[in-house]
Structure formats: C-alpha cells, structure tokens
Scaffold this motif. Structure first.
Motif, PDB file in Angstrom:
ATOM      1  N   SER A   8      19.229  59.885 -17.391  1.00 20.89           N
ATOM      2  CA  SER A   8      18.804  60.688 -18.543  1.00 20.89           C
ATOM      3  C   SER A   8      19.941  61.493 -19.152  1.00 20.89           C
ATOM      4  O   SER A   8      19.732  62.580 -19.667  1.00 20.89           O
ATOM      5  CB  SER A   8      17.657  61.625 -18.150  1.00 20.89           C
ATOM      6  OG  SER A   8      16.412  61.030 -18.419  1.00 20.89           O
ATOM      7  N   MET A   9      21.135  60.943 -19.097  1.00 17.44           N
ATOM      8  CA  MET A   9      22.297  61.638 -19.638  1.00 17.44           C
ATOM      9  C   MET A   9      22.642  61.144 -21.045  1.00 17.44           C
ATOM     10  O   MET A   9      23.245  61.871 -21.839  1.00 17.44           O
ATOM     11  CB  MET A   9      23.496  61.456 -18.709  1.00 17.44           C
ATOM     12  CG  MET A   9      24.711  62.279 -19.072  1.00 17.44           C
ATOM     13  SD  MET A   9      25.933  62.328 -17.756  1.00 17.44           S
ATOM     14  CE  MET A   9      26.482  60.632 -17.738  1.00 17.44           C
ATOM     15  N   ARG A  10      22.281  59.911 -21.380  1.00 20.96           N
ATOM     16  CA  ARG A  10      22.601  59.341 -22.693  1.00 20.96           C
ATOM     17  C   ARG A  10      21.378  59.286 -23.606  1.00 20.96           C
ATOM     18  O   ARG A  10      21.511  59.250 -24.822  1.00 20.96           O
ATOM     19  CB  ARG A  10      23.164  57.926 -22.532  1.00 20.96           C
ATOM     20  CG  ARG A  10      24.344  57.812 -21.581  1.00 20.96           C
ATOM     21  CD  ARG A  10      25.476  58.734 -21.941  1.00 20.96           C
ATOM     22  NE  ARG A  10      26.655  58.472 -21.126  1.00 20.96           N
ATOM     23  CZ  ARG A  10      27.662  59.325 -20.970  1.00 20.96           C
ATOM     24  NH1 ARG A  10      27.634  60.494 -21.581  1.00 20.96           N
ATOM     25  NH2 ARG A  10      28.701  59.013 -20.223  1.00 20.96           N
ATOM     26  N   TYR A  11      20.192  59.233 -23.000  1.00 18.55           N
ATOM     27  CA  TYR A  11      18.949  59.181 -23.747  1.00 18.55           C
ATOM     28  C   TYR A  11      17.873  59.817 -22.868  1.00 18.55           C
ATOM     29  O   TYR A  11      17.858  59.595 -21.654  1.00 18.55           O
ATOM     30  CB  TYR A  11      18.588  57.726 -24.079  1.00 18.55           C
ATOM     31  CG  TYR A  11      17.441  57.596 -25.063  1.00 18.55           C
ATOM     32  CD1 TYR A  11      17.673  57.668 -26.429  1.00 18.55           C
ATOM     33  CD2 TYR A  11      16.129  57.414 -24.617  1.00 18.55           C
ATOM     34  CE1 TYR A  11      16.634  57.552 -27.340  1.00 18.55           C
ATOM     35  CE2 TYR A  11      15.082  57.297 -25.517  1.00 18.55           C
ATOM     36  CZ  TYR A  11      15.334  57.365 -26.881  1.00 18.55           C
ATOM     37  OH  TYR A  11      14.302  57.262 -27.781  1.00 18.55           O
ATOM     38  N   PRO A  12      16.982  60.614 -23.447  1.00 15.66           N
ATOM     39  CA  PRO A  12      15.943  61.273 -22.628  1.00 15.66           C
ATOM     40  C   PRO A  12      14.904  60.263 -22.149  1.00 15.66           C
ATOM     41  O   PRO A  12      14.012  59.856 -22.892  1.00 15.66           O
ATOM     42  CB  PRO A  12      15.338  62.307 -23.579  1.00 15.66           C
ATOM     43  CG  PRO A  12      15.630  61.801 -24.957  1.00 15.66           C
ATOM     44  CD  PRO A  12      16.924  61.051 -24.854  1.00 15.66           C
ATOM     45  N   MET A  13      15.039  59.846 -20.896  1.00 14.18           N
ATOM     46  CA  MET A  13      14.196  58.795 -20.346  1.00 14.18           C
ATOM     47  C   MET A  13      12.861  59.351 -19.855  1.00 14.18           C
ATOM     48  O   MET A  13      12.790  60.455 -19.315  1.00 14.18           O
ATOM     49  CB  MET A  13      14.921  58.088 -19.199  1.00 14.18           C
ATOM     50  CG  MET A  13      16.210  57.403 -19.614  1.00 14.18           C
ATOM     51  SD  MET A  13      15.901  56.017 -20.719  1.00 14.18           S
ATOM     52  CE  MET A  13      17.578  55.489 -21.103  1.00 14.18           C
ATOM     53  N   GLU A  14      11.830  58.540 -20.007  1.00 14.53           N
ATOM     54  CA  GLU A  14      10.513  58.928 -19.513  1.00 14.53           C
ATOM     55  C   GLU A  14      10.393  58.702 -18.014  1.00 14.53           C
ATOM     56  O   GLU A  14       9.763  59.489 -17.299  1.00 14.53           O
ATOM     57  CB  GLU A  14       9.445  58.129 -20.256  1.00 14.53           C
ATOM     58  CG  GLU A  14       8.034  58.578 -19.978  1.00 14.53           C
ATOM     59  CD  GLU A  14       7.021  57.938 -20.911  1.00 14.53           C
ATOM     60  OE1 GLU A  14       5.845  57.838 -20.511  1.00 14.53           O
ATOM     61  OE2 GLU A  14       7.405  57.524 -22.034  1.00 14.53           O
ATOM     62  N   VAL A  15      11.017  57.612 -17.528  1.00 11.62           N
ATOM     63  CA  VAL A  15      11.002  57.309 -16.094  1.00 11.62           C
ATOM     64  C   VAL A  15      12.427  56.996 -15.654  1.00 11.62           C
ATOM     65  O   VAL A  15      13.094  56.151 -16.257  1.00 11.62           O
ATOM     66  CB  VAL A  15      10.080  56.117 -15.758  1.00 11.62           C
ATOM     67  CG1 VAL A  15      10.074  55.866 -14.253  1.00 11.62           C
ATOM     68  CG2 VAL A  15       8.662  56.363 -16.269  1.00 11.62           C
ATOM     69  N   ASN A  16      12.888  57.660 -14.623  1.00 13.43           N
ATOM     70  CA  ASN A  16      14.212  57.435 -14.051  1.00 13.43           C
ATOM     71  C   ASN A  16      14.072  56.845 -12.658  1.00 13.43           C
ATOM     72  O   ASN A  16      13.301  57.365 -11.838  1.00 13.43           O
ATOM     73  CB  ASN A  16      14.993  58.752 -13.974  1.00 13.43           C
ATOM     74  CG  ASN A  16      15.293  59.325 -15.340  1.00 13.43           C
ATOM     75  OD1 ASN A  16      16.092  58.781 -16.086  1.00 13.43           O
ATOM     76  ND2 ASN A  16      14.648  60.440 -15.675  1.00 13.43           N
ATOM     77  N   LEU A  17      14.811  55.774 -12.415  1.00 13.57           N
ATOM     78  CA  LEU A  17      14.743  55.091 -11.125  1.00 13.57           C
ATOM     79  C   LEU A  17      16.120  55.081 -10.488  1.00 13.57           C
ATOM     80  O   LEU A  17      17.074  54.569 -11.074  1.00 13.57           O
ATOM     81  CB  LEU A  17      14.256  53.654 -11.307  1.00 13.57           C
ATOM     82  CG  LEU A  17      12.888  53.461 -11.966  1.00 13.57           C
ATOM     83  CD1 LEU A  17      12.608  51.976 -12.177  1.00 13.57           C
ATOM     84  CD2 LEU A  17      11.783  54.110 -11.131  1.00 13.57           C
ATOM     85  N   ILE A  18      16.228  55.624  -9.290  1.00 15.19           N
ATOM     86  CA  ILE A  18      17.484  55.604  -8.551  1.00 15.19           C
ATOM     87  C   ILE A  18      17.464  54.411  -7.605  1.00 15.19           C
ATOM     88  O   ILE A  18      16.587  54.298  -6.743  1.00 15.19           O
ATOM     89  CB  ILE A  18      17.690  56.899  -7.749  1.00 15.19           C
ATOM     90  CG1 ILE A  18      17.726  58.109  -8.697  1.00 15.19           C
ATOM     91  CG2 ILE A  18      18.977  56.828  -6.931  1.00 15.19           C
ATOM     92  CD1 ILE A  18      17.808  59.443  -7.981  1.00 15.19           C
ATOM     93  N   GLY A  19      18.438  53.515  -7.798  1.00 19.95           N
ATOM     94  CA  GLY A  19      18.478  52.366  -6.913  1.00 19.95           C
ATOM     95  C   GLY A  19      19.487  51.336  -7.352  1.00 19.95           C
ATOM     96  O   GLY A  19      20.005  51.371  -8.477  1.00 19.95           O
ATOM     97  N   ASP A  20      19.795  50.425  -6.463  1.00 14.46           N
ATOM     98  CA  ASP A  20      20.604  49.258  -6.781  1.00 14.46           C
ATOM     99  C   ASP A  20      19.874  48.446  -7.837  1.00 14.46           C
ATOM    100  O   ASP A  20      18.657  48.241  -7.763  1.00 14.46           O
ATOM    101  CB  ASP A  20      20.800  48.441  -5.509  1.00 14.46           C
ATOM    102  CG  ASP A  20      21.423  47.091  -5.779  1.00 14.46           C
ATOM    103  OD1 ASP A  20      22.654  47.043  -5.949  1.00 14.46           O
ATOM    104  OD2 ASP A  20      20.668  46.104  -5.836  1.00 14.46           O
ATOM    105  N   SER A  21      20.609  47.953  -8.840  1.00 13.63           N
ATOM    106  CA  SER A  21      19.968  47.285  -9.972  1.00 13.63           C
ATOM    107  C   SER A  21      19.171  46.067  -9.533  1.00 13.63           C
ATOM    108  O   SER A  21      18.000  45.894  -9.912  1.00 13.63           O
ATOM    109  CB  SER A  21      21.023  46.877 -11.007  1.00 13.63           C
ATOM    110  OG  SER A  21      21.615  48.006 -11.584  1.00 13.63           O
TER     111      SER A  21
END
Length: 599
Positions: free
Chosen positions: A310-323
């Motif tokens: 959420s640093m470049r665009y305000p995201m509704e859902v953020n997922l931390i993980g390997d792609s």
C-alpha cells in the motif's frame, strides 16, 4: 599448530556459505585476503574488475542472475568508497550482496592516518541492516555468518570491515565457551511465506467482483510465471510489466500489455486508465501517475516484504507472501470470468501497438533509427538469452521494441537507475551462465563512463566460456540522449551542448584492438546482417550503431505540460530543432495515442 590466518578462515567460512565467486580489486588494505585467495586455489573464482564500482555492479548482477549472494571485495579508503554506487544499486533492487572491505591498522584509527575513513559511518545507509568492523579474530565467524544470513533474509546489502593488521592474526575458528562470546552457525533455510486463508478469501472477493481487472507484475513475479498466467486467464485480465519484471511473462501472450511508465506502452496506459480493479504482484513501481487514479480501482497487492504494501496505491487487501505460493493459494478462490470483452479489448490494443511499433521502427532516420536496432534484434534473440539494458535511451527501446520469450532473463538498474551497469551486469551474467547468450544494450555515454574499461575484463575472461556469445550493443549518437530529452520535455529547455554533446569514439575498432570482434553499422539495411554476424561470432562482439539522437522517445501519454515544454525547447533555439521536427513528424505520422475510453 595451525598457521591459518583470519583471512584464511574468512574465506573458509564464505565457502561454507557456498560462496564460490568474488568480484574485486586489490589494494594494501586487503593484502592478506588476496594472499588467502591465492592459497585457497580453485575453491574461489576471483574476478578482477577494472574498478571497484564494477565489482559491486557484478556482485549485484550475480545476485540477480543466480539468486545467490553476490560478494565484492575492496581495499580501505578509496576502494571502499568506490564500491558505493554498485552497492546502492543492489540495495535499491533488493538483491543480497555482501561487501568485504579493508581498513587501516587498528592502532592507527582515530589518528587521521592515511586512507583512514570512518567506514562504519560511511556504510551505515547502504548497509543499514548490518555493517560491523572486526576487532578480534574471534569475531570473524559470527560477523560473516550474520552478514550472509541478513543479506539473504532481508534481500539487502551487508558489509564487513576488516583492518589490515587483523587479517594476518591467527584464526580463531571456535571462540572460547565463556561469557561474552558468540557461537554462530551456517545456513539459511528460505521459508514458505503465504497469507492466511481469510485474507486470501477477502482478496478473491475483490478480484471476483471486478469487471475490468488489470495486473501489474515486477521482479517479485519472476518465478511465478505459470501462476500469473493462470490468474490472468481466470480473471480475464491484462498484464503490464515494470522494467524489473520484464521477463516475468513472455511478450508473445496476446494479453501482455508490455512495460508501464514513461518508458511504457499505450496498451499499459489504457489498461491502467480504465481498469476497475488492480492486482499488483511483486512490484514497487514508483510512478503513481501511471497507475489508476485514486478511487478509480479497488486494489489487491502481493509482496514478500510487508513494508512495501500500500505504498504506491491504497490497496483494499494486502497479502504478505511469496508471489508464486500466494497465487497458488489464491487460485482456488478465484472465479472464471465468462465475460471476456475486457480481455478482447486489451488484446486488440496490444496487436495494434505491435503494428504501430513496427511502423515507428521502420521510419527513416539520420542515419539509423534506434528503434529499428531493437526491432531487428527481436526475432533473432537466441533461446534462453540474457538481456541487459543500461540506463539511458537504450532502456526506452529495450522496454518497448523487444519481444521476450519464455526462458529469457532481463534486467536493468531499477531503483537506482544508474548509468554504467550494462557491461558489468553482462559480465556477471556470462560468468554465471557461460552456456547462454548475453546481450547488453548500452548508450555511448555509459560506454564512455565505464563500459570501455570493462571490455578489457571481457577480453581477460571470455575464453573460459563454453559459449562465447556476449554482444555489447553501443548506440553511438554522440548525445546524452535520455537527459537531453528530459531537459526538453520536462522543463522546456533546449539542448545544452556543453553538457549533452559527447565526443565520438571508435567502439568497434577498440574492440578489435583488444582481441574482441567489432562490427560498425551506419545504415539501416545493414542491421539484420550485423545482428546475424554478432550472434554467430566466435568471440564477444561490440556492435556499434550510429543512431539518430533526434528520434523522440514518445511516452505512452503526452500531457499538456510536456507538449508545452517540448515546444518551448524548440522555440528557444534547440540546436537540433530541425532534425527533431523531422523525426517527430515521422513518428506521429499515424494517430498513435489511443483515447482513454470511459465505461
């Protein structure tokens, strides 16, 4: 009694971390480490560069092309200072690199001694996660263990400073079992990181509700090609690529809209302007003006580093993980979109874009259109080739005119966008993958900055490669072209010849002088044959092409302010105004900026 020195033990410990190649340059601050490298024999491949900055670039390149830790070595004072630009390149592109630097004798520190520099302070930014100076032999084990482990875990730069008098001290492999000692070990098992199921379901709900999904992939998606393709197919989405993610998906997929940003494509611009949902995968693409307007699209982002969310665009859902792991876990919750009208619209735009690029590339120029240089190369690219673009106008044409196929690797200096990375990156790529063809695309400014020097390094090492194909393309236009155009378009200033004009240099002849092959092209009809000769040569090649500096690198969307600045530069006496007008007319002969369609 062991005669092993601290330097010997340092290398032994690095070998236990599976380090086999070190890039560097000698100096009296690391004399005993150099002696230890000699004593180590074939356990290490020491690559002698022409300059310490190149050693750091090569360490970064090694990390990019292998996934391993890159290691560079430099002497105290000036040598350590020279490493910095290449180290910042690694830091900004999140690549694990360990810098080992010498220092003056411990007893001299604080005495304003010759070449004494406060290296811990100097390196505190570039190696902010870990930089330490060894003061006793018993420290070396845990210092190198932590340098390696933190570089891998945080995908960053770490640094170890070793005073020259400590290097010759007897090694201490096992510190005493006593209070105040540290007993570290080797190894870093990479974790499998993926989000919780509830977060995956929330992300899927957003993506399933979207009717016009746009995907942006970066370097974090390079190992998730199959997963991105499957997600894009289910969602009926198009996929744009940040420059560091250029090889994440092949360009022969009809829904791949190509690069994004100032060097990007019209289809990518259209997709971001019209999407109602944005899925960003493994990218920190910085230019918000090329993303959807805030509030236009719902957003989902996947990144291994939670600090980048959420640093470049305000995201509704953020997922931390390997792609790859995260996408595989997400796929069962995604619904197949039966309405393919959005996808079909994007594919039509992509097909038209490739046709238009060919028209641009084939437009006449004085003497050679730089776009055509890349267009002619594209179908001739060897399978599994490795492509590198230096910073400058060469990156424009690399971003747009080349069609990458699956199995290729490609990179630029992304976060730092530094000039001079092209040739050292190519050397590190060839050392890591001697069986693959490597092509570096470099402007004459970067070649004069440091590329010419590193051709000497190529001449030194190329005969060890099983496949000799390494081509350095030099765009010789005698102009610092990217900055020239930025001056015109961003601030409306005419070209300042005092800073922008470059002296001519016989790049191809110089290559011949040092035992490489040189090919020079100054007419467009000779390009195809020149590429054939370069890619079938029995040794590395410098392909010098005299290109037209007046061909404009047209952005995917021209703002009113840019057009006004451009006209201001011409009106105020740009010395190349006549050539610019002619070249621009040829590029704009067909309507090339699609209108943004509102739904």
């Amino acid at each position: 009694m062991s005669t092993e020195t601290v330097s010997d033990f340092l290398l032994k410990r690095l070998s236990e971390w599976n380090v086999r190649r070190i890039f560097g340059y000698a100096g009296d601050g690391i004399n005993d480490i150099m002696g230890a490298l000699d004593r180590a024999g074939d356990r290490f491949d020491f690559i002698q560069t022409r300059h310490e900055e190149m050693a750091a670039f090569m360490a970064c390149g090694h990390a990019k092309f292998t996934g391993e830790v890159g290691v560079c070595l430099a002497t105290s004072g000036p040598g350590a200072i020279h490493l910095l630009n290449g180290l910042y390149d690694a830091k900004k592109d999140h690549r694990p690199v360990v810098a080992i630097v010498g220092q003056q004798a411990r007893g001299s520190l604080g005495g304003d001694y010759q070449q004494e520099v406060d290296l811990a302070a100097l390196y505190k930014d570039v190696a902010n996660e870990y930089v330490h100076m060894a003061t006793t032999p018993a420290q070396v084990r845990h210092l190198i263990d932590r340098c390696m482990r933190i570089a891998i875990a945080d995908r960053t730069v770490t640094a170890l400073i070793i005073p020259n008098d400590l290097q010759t001290q007897p090694a201490v492999e096992t510190p005493p079992h006593a209070h105040g000692t540290v007993h570290s070990g080797v190894g870093y098992p990479r974790p499998l990181t993926q989000p919780y199921e509830d977060d995956l379901k929330r992300a899927a709900a957003v993506l399933n509700e979207g009717k016009r999904v746009g995907i942006l992939v970066g370097a974090g998606a390079l190992n998730a090609t199959d997963e991105v393709m499957e997600v894009a197919d289910k969602l009926g989405a198009g996929v744009a690529k940040a420059l560091l993610g250029r090889a994440a998906l092949p360009d022969d997929l009809p829904y791949v809209t190509g690069s994004i940003g100032l060097l990007g494509t019209n289809p990518s611009w259209e997709m971001m302007s019209n999407c109602d949902t944005l899925l960003m995968i493994g990218s920190a693409f910085p230019y918000s003006e090329f993303l959807p307007e805030e509030g236009q699209a719902r957003g989902v982002q996947i990144d291994i580093d939670g600090r980048m969310l959420s640093m470049r665009y305000p995201m509704e859902v953020n997922l931390i993980g390997d792609s790859a792991a995260t996408l595989r876990a997400l796929l069962p919750y995604l619904e197949y979109k039966t309405d393919r009208s959005w996808r079909e619209e994007l594919e039509k735009s992509v097909a038209q874009w490739w046709e238009m690029l060919e028209e641009r590339a084939m437009a006449s120029a004085n003497p050679v259109n730089p776009q055509r240089v890349f267009w002619e190369l594209s179908p001739k690219l060897p399978d599994n080739s490795i492509l590198i673009a230096d910073s400058g106008s060469s990156a424009n044409w690399f971003a747009r005119d080349l069609k990458l196929r699956r199995g290729m690797q490609a990179t630029v200096s992304g976060g730092l966008a530094t000039m001079g990375c092209g040739v050292p990156y190519a050397i590190s790529a060839k050392l890591a993958h001697p069986e693959r063809a490597v092509i570096a695309m470099v402007g004459d400014g970067a070649m004069q900055m440091n590329g010419n020097s590193e051709l000497v390094t190529i001449a030194k090492y190329w005969q060890r490669w099983s496949d000799p194909r390494l081509v350095v393309l030099v765009l010789n236009n005698q102009d610092l072209n990217q900055v020239t155009w930025e001056m015109r378009v961003q601030v409306g200033d005419p070209k300042y010849t005092g800073s922008q004009d470059l002296p001519d240099f016989p790049y191809a002849e110089y290559a011949e002088l040092i035992g490489l092959k040189g090919i020079k092209v100054d007419e467009p009809e000779a390009l195809a044959g020149a590429w054939d000769r370069a890619l079938n040569a029995d040794r590395p090649v410098v392909l010098e092409v005299k290109t037209d500096p007046d061909v404009p690198p047209i952005p995917p969307h021209i703002k009113r302010e840019q057009a006004k600045a451009y006209m201001s530069a011409l009106i105020h006496g740009d010395p190349d105004s006549l050539g610019i007008i002619k070249a621009s007319f040829k590029q704009f002969a067909r309507e090339i900026v699609p209108k943004v369609r509102k739904h």
